[in-house]
Structure formats: C-alpha cells, structure tokens
Design a protein around this motif. Structure first.
Motif, PDB file in Angstrom:
ATOM      1  N   MET A 131      -4.365  -5.559  -6.325  1.00 32.66           N
ATOM      2  CA  MET A 131      -4.771  -5.409  -4.917  1.00 32.66           C
ATOM      3  C   MET A 131      -6.215  -4.936  -4.814  1.00 32.66           C
ATOM      4  O   MET A 131      -6.982  -5.441  -3.993  1.00 32.66           O
ATOM      5  CB  MET A 131      -3.859  -4.418  -4.208  1.00 32.66           C
ATOM      6  N   ASN A 132      -6.578  -3.967  -5.659  1.00 29.74           N
ATOM      7  CA  ASN A 132      -7.949  -3.446  -5.585  1.00 29.74           C
ATOM      8  C   ASN A 132      -8.980  -4.526  -5.889  1.00 29.74           C
ATOM      9  O   ASN A 132     -10.103  -4.474  -5.413  1.00 29.74           O
ATOM     10  CB  ASN A 132      -8.137  -2.254  -6.526  1.00 29.74           C
ATOM     11  N   ALA A 133      -8.578  -5.532  -6.688  1.00 29.14           N
ATOM     12  CA  ALA A 133      -9.498  -6.625  -7.025  1.00 29.14           C
ATOM     13  C   ALA A 133      -9.472  -7.721  -5.966  1.00 29.14           C
ATOM     14  O   ALA A 133     -10.200  -8.708  -6.074  1.00 29.14           O
ATOM     15  CB  ALA A 133      -9.119  -7.200  -8.385  1.00 29.14           C
ATOM     16  N   GLY A 134      -8.590  -7.598  -4.967  1.00 31.00           N
ATOM     17  CA  GLY A 134      -8.528  -8.608  -3.905  1.00 31.00           C
ATOM     18  C   GLY A 134      -7.741  -9.843  -4.317  1.00 31.00           C
ATOM     19  O   GLY A 134      -7.809 -10.876  -3.670  1.00 31.00           O
TER      20      GLY A 134
ATOM     21  N   ARG B 104      -9.663   1.093   3.883  1.00 23.74           N
ATOM     22  CA  ARG B 104      -8.993   0.455   2.752  1.00 23.74           C
ATOM     23  C   ARG B 104      -9.989   0.243   1.621  1.00 23.74           C
ATOM     24  O   ARG B 104     -11.119  -0.153   1.867  1.00 23.74           O
ATOM     25  CB  ARG B 104      -8.414  -0.893   3.185  1.00 23.74           C
TER      26      ARG B 104
ATOM     27  N   THR C 129     -15.092  -7.564  -2.368  1.00 17.61           N
ATOM     28  CA  THR C 129     -13.656  -7.860  -2.450  1.00 17.61           C
ATOM     29  C   THR C 129     -13.245  -8.802  -1.331  1.00 17.61           C
ATOM     30  O   THR C 129     -12.396  -9.677  -1.505  1.00 17.61           O
ATOM     31  CB  THR C 129     -12.837  -6.550  -2.373  1.00 17.61           C
TER      32      THR C 129
ATOM     33  N   ARG D 222       0.842  -1.219   0.000  1.00 14.59           N
ATOM     34  CA  ARG D 222       0.000   0.000   0.000  1.00 14.59           C
ATOM     35  C   ARG D 222       0.869   1.257   0.000  1.00 14.59           C
ATOM     36  O   ARG D 222       0.549   2.245  -0.664  1.00 14.59           O
ATOM     37  CB  ARG D 222      -0.959  -0.001   1.206  1.00 14.59           C
TER      38      ARG D 222
ATOM     39  N   THR E  68     -13.676 -12.342  -2.336  1.00 14.38           N
ATOM     40  CA  THR E  68     -12.586 -12.789  -3.225  1.00 14.38           C
ATOM     41  C   THR E  68     -11.331 -13.048  -2.394  1.00 14.38           C
ATOM     42  O   THR E  68     -10.611 -14.025  -2.614  1.00 14.38           O
ATOM     43  CB  THR E  68     -12.266 -11.692  -4.276  1.00 14.38           C
ATOM     44  N   ARG E  69     -11.054 -12.165  -1.417  1.00 14.14           N
ATOM     45  CA  ARG E  69      -9.845 -12.338  -0.592  1.00 14.14           C
ATOM     46  C   ARG E  69      -9.944 -13.606   0.255  1.00 14.14           C
ATOM     47  O   ARG E  69      -8.964 -14.316   0.452  1.00 14.14           O
ATOM     48  CB  ARG E  69      -9.641 -11.102   0.303  1.00 14.14           C
TER      49      ARG E  69
ATOM     50  N   ASP F  39     -10.046  -2.098  -0.424  1.00  9.14           N
ATOM     51  CA  ASP F  39     -10.416  -3.519  -0.568  1.00  9.14           C
ATOM     52  C   ASP F  39     -11.206  -4.043   0.626  1.00  9.14           C
ATOM     53  O   ASP F  39     -11.529  -5.221   0.684  1.00  9.14           O
ATOM     54  CB  ASP F  39      -9.182  -4.392  -0.849  1.00  9.14           C
ATOM     55  N   ASP F  40     -11.547  -3.182   1.593  1.00  7.86           N
ATOM     56  CA  ASP F  40     -12.347  -3.628   2.733  1.00  7.86           C
ATOM     57  C   ASP F  40     -13.837  -3.455   2.452  1.00  7.86           C
ATOM     58  O   ASP F  40     -14.541  -2.731   3.149  1.00  7.86           O
ATOM     59  CB  ASP F  40     -11.964  -2.846   4.007  1.00  7.86           C
ATOM     60  N   ASN F  41     -14.346  -4.106   1.409  1.00  8.70           N
ATOM     61  CA  ASN F  41     -15.781  -4.093   1.173  1.00  8.70           C
ATOM     62  C   ASN F  41     -16.217  -5.540   0.983  1.00  8.70           C
ATOM     63  O   ASN F  41     -15.380  -6.423   0.773  1.00  8.70           O
ATOM     64  CB  ASN F  41     -16.130  -3.226  -0.045  1.00  8.70           C
TER      65      ASN F  41
END
Ligand code: AMP
Length: 218
Positions: free
Chosen positions: A53-56, A161, A168, A36, A171-172, A163-165
């Motif tokens: 990263m944005n896509a997880g 963040r 995502t 990050r 996916t993570r 990606d904290d949704n």
C-alpha cells in the motif's frame, strides 16, 4: 441497493460515498479504509498489505476478496452497500460476480465518476482528514473555517495518508488505468454502468449520483 463507485484515486469516491450513506442508509465498504484499519491494528492481513500500500501498488486479490466477502455477510449490509475501491481488477470483478451469485445477490448499478486527470494529482496531494470524525479537507479547496480546528467535531488532530504524495499518486494512477479502467467496459457490457460528471462541486456531483441511483432502482 447494491452499487459500485468507480473512478481514479482523487475522483471523490470517498466523499460521494459518505453522502450516499446519508441519503440511502446503506453502509460504505471501502477496501482502502478496511486495509488501513488492518495496518493500524497490525493484524496478519495488515502486515502483508502495508508495504504494498505504501508503494501505491495493489494488494493481492485473495486478501481483498476475502475482506469484502466477510464484510458483505454482516447484518448492516442486508439492505445493500456501496463498494468503493473494489473491484479494482477484472479478476476481482469476476470474483465479486461469483461471490454475489453465491450469496443470492446482484448489483443494481456501477457509478463511474468522470474527472479530468490533470486535477487528480493536485486534489490528492493536498488532502487531509480529521482524525476523530473523518471529515475531509484540502490545502487549497477546503481548509477548516477556524484554522487547525475541525468544522464538524472541533478536534485539532488531522491525518494525511502516507500514499497521498505526488510520486505515489502517479503510481496509483498508472495502476488505475492499467488494472481498473477496463472495468468501465466490463460493466457497460452488463448494462450496469452509469457515468456521472465528477468535476463539479461536491453538492453538484452528489445530485448527479443520486439521480442515477434513483433511475437504477426504478
Ligand atoms: P484507496 O483508499 O481505495 O485509494 O486504497 C489505498 C490502497 O489500498 C491502494 O493503493 C491499494 O494498495 C490498496 N487497495 C485498496 N483496495 C484494493 C483492491 N480492491 N485491490 C487491491 N488493493 C487495494
């Protein structure tokens, strides 16, 4: 002491790592934080990593292996370090093994935080941090005592963040179970794995972590 913190996203690795830093005076090496920072600084590595990263999804092994190797060579790691978010695949675990061997180092233990999957999406979707001091908060479990003001440093600026949704996060989690969970067996077979219940409150989990760390270096 050289250790790895293992657990799915939202299991509390970052929070526990900060407490281990305070109790054991070794630095926290989070590949997520380092990436990050690279994204924010718009470095070549950051530009390559950002969309992934944005896509997880997972950033390439070459990038993360190099980041970790360079970081371990820094002088503050001479008494040990906590790896958080790395290794994340069996290939990275092999690369780490070879990397440490090449530097004449070895791991003391791998702490696996055990958590209930259903709690993870909710934990991650609500979390945010103080932009200035990094103190962690949560919409449901830990709001600042004075609304909008950091308990630790008083700053009024907070970050979430990207990606904290929920989407995502799913996916993570899939990436974790497919790529990272096999590391539990890998390190168990090496006699390095120590499981800790990650579902209690922060102080209870920290006590469990500290207990296994003390056993590991005994
Ligand atoms: P984290 O802060 O550990 O949740 O990491 C955030 C994101 O950074 C991940 O979803 C990945 O895109 C990337 N990342 C962090 N560590 C690694 C790693 N060891 N291997 C591949 N990608 C990583």
């Amino acid at each position: 002491m050289r250790l790895i913190l293992l657990g799915p996203p939202g299991s509390g690795k970052g929070t526990q790592a900060k407490l281990i830093v305070d109790n054991n005076a070794i630095p926290h090496l989070s590949t997520g934080d380092m990436l990050r920072q690279a994204v924010a600084a718009k470095t070549e590595t950051g530009k390559k990593a950002q969309a992934v990263m944005n896509a997880g999804k997972l950033v390439s092994d070459d990038i993360v292996n190099a980041i970790v190797s360079d970081r371990i060579d820094m002088s503050d790691c001479s008494n040990g370090f906590i790896l958080d978010g790395y290794p994340r695949t069996l290939k990275q675990a092999d690369a780490l093994g070879a990397m440490l061997e090449g530097k004449g180092l070895s791991l003391n233990c791998v702490v696996a935080l055990r958590v209930d999957d259903d709690a993870l999406v909710e934990r991650v979707s609500g979390r945010f941090t103080c932009s200035k001091c990094g103190e962690g908060y949560h919409d449901k479990y830990k709001l600042p005592q004075v609304p909008g003001k950091c308990d630790r440093c008083g700053s009024k600026i907070f970050t979430r963040r990207v990606d904290d949704n929920e989407e995502t996060m799913r996916t993570r989690l899939q990436a974790y179970y497919k790529e990272t969970a096999p590391l539990i067996g890998f390190y168990y077979a090496k006699g390095l794995l120590r499981g800790v219940d990650g579902m209690g409150d922060i102080a209870e989990v920290a006590e469990g972590v500290q207990r296994v760390l003390e056993e590991a270096v005994r």
